[in-house]
Scaffold this motif. Structure first.
Motif, PDB file in Angstrom:
ATOM      1  N   GLY A 167     -17.024 -42.086 -26.551  1.00 61.43           N
ATOM      2  CA  GLY A 167     -18.215 -41.617 -27.243  1.00 61.43           C
ATOM      3  C   GLY A 167     -19.489 -42.200 -26.658  1.00 61.43           C
ATOM      4  N   THR A 200     -18.686 -35.563 -30.273  1.00 65.88           N
ATOM      5  CA  THR A 200     -17.653 -35.749 -31.304  1.00 65.88           C
ATOM      6  C   THR A 200     -16.671 -34.584 -31.315  1.00 65.88           C
ATOM      7  N   LYS A 234     -12.632 -34.915 -30.948  1.00 65.08           N
ATOM      8  CA  LYS A 234     -11.704 -34.395 -31.961  1.00 65.08           C
ATOM      9  C   LYS A 234     -10.684 -33.443 -31.339  1.00 65.08           C
ATOM     10  N   GLN A 251      -8.151 -38.958 -37.139  1.00 64.06           N
ATOM     11  CA  GLN A 251      -9.585 -38.852 -36.855  1.00 64.06           C
ATOM     12  C   GLN A 251     -10.403 -39.727 -37.802  1.00 64.06           C
ATOM     13  N   PHE A 283     -12.809 -42.493 -36.175  1.00 65.04           N
ATOM     14  CA  PHE A 283     -14.248 -42.295 -36.318  1.00 65.04           C
ATOM     15  C   PHE A 283     -14.880 -43.218 -37.361  1.00 65.04           C
ATOM     16  N   GLN A 327     -18.715 -43.290 -35.487  1.00 67.61           N
ATOM     17  CA  GLN A 327     -19.898 -42.528 -35.906  1.00 67.61           C
ATOM     18  C   GLN A 327     -20.974 -43.435 -36.477  1.00 67.61           C
TER      19      GLN A 327
END
Length: 599
Positions: A518, A524, A528, A591, A595, A599
């Motif tokens: 990332g 994103t 995914k 996920q 994440f 994120q």
């Protein structure tokens, strides 16, 4: 103080613990549901008395398989628990807590988690068992007797089994935690992974895997349902699957990585690298999943094929009802049946003979179903090779007609076929036999059965008619049909959950790798997609091999069920849909873990 910190840690990871807890509850629920049938002799004797010994063998074999899946499931669930808590325990040690105290803490946490989830699973199993059995009975249209959702033996065995498993899991966690250095607890996800690059060894493993699978498949093609043969085939196919995965996955990934147009599109190079890292630790679980995938799909397929016995065996008798005395209730029931045909035959019961008018049989010949012996090579093929024979009052047909008519009218006297003029001269009680043939016997099964029983209320003395054959065959095969569906769905729930926890256990380590991806600019959405591809490969590679196992394994049942490969796509589609649900849930949870900090 440690307990307070521990509860705060659990609270901060409540979603992850909820996944773990629900998974363990599902595991113990399925285990109890299965044992509630396996440990219920009254239920088995009431529904499968003729094939009780075979049923007990299948349930015993199934219990062993379910126990193996459960051990693997709890093992991966336990690793998932430990992976979530390692950093917390490492932090406690850095703050000055003693390793012995931390060891006792993880031991107690694991045991309590296991005990609560097991008790909850047993309670849920008792509540769900009645619902599950009712649903399956409606789905396969059968009626089973003497089923009780509360089976004390199953409750004790489930509790003892899970507590013993969790005791050893807690002990393992304690020993591993105490012996692991603090720095490794804090930074284990950054540890390098050793990957084997010995291509010659992979080729050897590949040939060994193909050879063992070939032996196992050859044994299954012998079509003998023998215990030693089945166990040997299961052994060779299991090890063949293991060596094939150990060899083929690495070679397949290397082959894909040489295709530059494929490798450098999106994050495929990263995904292939991830799969390469997972290769060593996933070989065993993927081979096990392929075997149990085959067993689960095979159980549902065979269970569905038992359904064919009902309609096929009911076709062994031509007529659906025989009416000897018409009553208002009989007439009312017959009016509710659309598309039926009626054939009337007058007869007189004399002192020594029963007399029928010959002309009526010439106008409407009696119809019988007989086996075409020239086309029959096995018991399961017999009912699919029937021919319809029209019986008149000719000499060649008289013997068959005598037997059929005697059973229909319930009189054992010899039957004579006479002309209309001679019939009028015969002294005796005049009666009429009405035979009914419907377009859809199964749709009118209950009404027809009631019509037949009005003629004779004693089931043991009822004539050989289609509803009677249907009722007899339904009672015989319904238990096996139910068992096939139950075993299949139980195995599916366990094996898919096991793979799910195995994948989620590695999510903590993968989070840093995806975080780096990332940071270097990938969106994103692309990350995914890479996760979906990676998890999809781990889910559907064993599924493909499992389908191959099923296609060969159905050879065993050629002499037991009618056309085992017919409509195979139906159970396959049902199974893949349910399996895909587990895949999508795993992707979503994976996920969520990856994440969490990305994120």
């Amino acid at each position: 103080m440690l307990w307070k910190l521990s509860f705060n840690g659990i609270k901060s990871r409540f979603k992850d613990y909820l996944i773990l807890f629900l998974g363990l509850v599902i595991s113990s629920t399925v285990f109890y549901l299965f044992l509630s049938l396996a440990m219920n002799p009254v239920f088995l004797k009431s529904n499968m008395p003729i094939t009780l010994s075979m049923t007990q063998f299948i349930f015993g074999f199934g219990a062993i398989l379910l126990g193996i899946i459960t051990l693997a499931y709890v093992n991966f669930a336990n690793r998932f628990l430990l992976s979530m808590r390692k950093k917390d325990y490492g932090t406690y040690l850095m703050l000055g807590a003693k390793s012995r105290k931390i060891g006792n803490l993880i031991f107690t946490e694991t045991l309590i988690t296991g005990a609560i989830s097991t008790l909850a699973g047993i309670v849920l199993g008792i509540l769900a068992s009645q619902g599950v059995t009712t649903f399956l009975m409606k789905m396969v249209k059968i009626k089973l007797k003497s089923f009780s959702p509360v089976v004390p033996t199953a409750i004790l065995l489930t509790l003892a089994f899970y507590l013993l498993v969790f005791f050893f899991a807690a002990l393992f966690n304690r020993i591993k935690l105490v012996r692991t250095p603090v720095i490794k607890l804090l930074k284990e996800e950054q540890s390098p992974v050793n990957v084997s690059h010995k291509k010659v060894l992979r080729v050897i493993f590949g040939l060994l895997g193909i050879g063992l699978l070939g032996i196992g498949y050859a044994l299954l093609f012998r079509q003998r349902l023998d215990v030693k043969l089945v166990v040997t085939a299961l052994f060779t196919i299991s090890f063949g699957s293991y060596f094939l995965f150990k060899a083929s996955l690495g070679l397949l990934i290397d082959l894909l990585r040489h295709n530059h147009s494929l490798q450098y599109k999106n994050l495929r190079a990263f995904t292939l690298g991830q799969l390469k890292f997972r290769l060593e630790e996933y070989t065993q679980i993927l081979s096990v999943i392929s075997i149990f995938f085959a067993l689960a799909l095979g159980a549902i397929t065979v269970g569905l094929r038992f359904e064919s016995y009902k309609s096929t065996y009911s076709a062994t008798v031509y007529y659906d009802a025989a009416i000897l005395k018409k009553t208002p209730k009989t007439e009312a029931l017959l009016k509710q049946i659309a598309g039926k045909r009626e054939f009337n035959y007058n007869y007189k019961v004399g002192k020594n003979y029963v007399y029928f008018e010959k002309s009526e049989f010439e106008k409407h010949p009696l119809i019988n179903k007989v086996y075409d012996t020239k086309k029959i090579s096995s018991q399961s093929e017999a009912v699919t090779n029937l021919k319809t024979v029209k019986l008149t009052a000719k000499k060649s047909d008289v013997e068959q007609m005598n037997f059929l008519l005697q059973s229909l009218i319930g009189i054992s006297k010899e039957i004579k076929f006479v002309s209309a003029s001679d019939y009028q001269k015969v002294a005796g009680v005049a009666k009429q036999l009405t035979l009914i043939k419907t377009k859809n016997m199964v749709a009118n099964y209950e009404k027809l059965l009631e019509v037949i029983k009005i003629q004779n209320p004693y089931p043991d003395e009822l004539p050989p008619l289609t509803p009677m054959a249907y009722q007899m065959v339904t009672g015989l095969v319904s238990g096996f049909e139910f068992m096939g569906f139950f075993l299949g769905f139980a195995f599916l729930a366990m094996l898919a959950s096991t793979l799910m926890f195995k994948v989620l256990t590695g999510a903590e380590k993968d989070r840093i790798r995806y975080q780096m991806v990332g940071k270097i600019g990938f969106r994103t959405k692309q990350i995914k997609r890479a996760i979906r591809h990676e998890v999809g490969a781990l889910f559907f590679l064993p599924a493909i091999l499992g389908i191959c196992h099923v296609l060969v394994g159905l050879q065993l049942f050629k002499k037991i069920v009618i056309s085992p490969y017919q409509d195979f796509w139906i159970p396959l589609l049902i199974f893949l849909v349910l399996y895909s649900v587990y895949y999508l849930v795993t992707v979503k949870l994976y996920q969520g873990i990856v994440f969490k900090k990305l994120q």
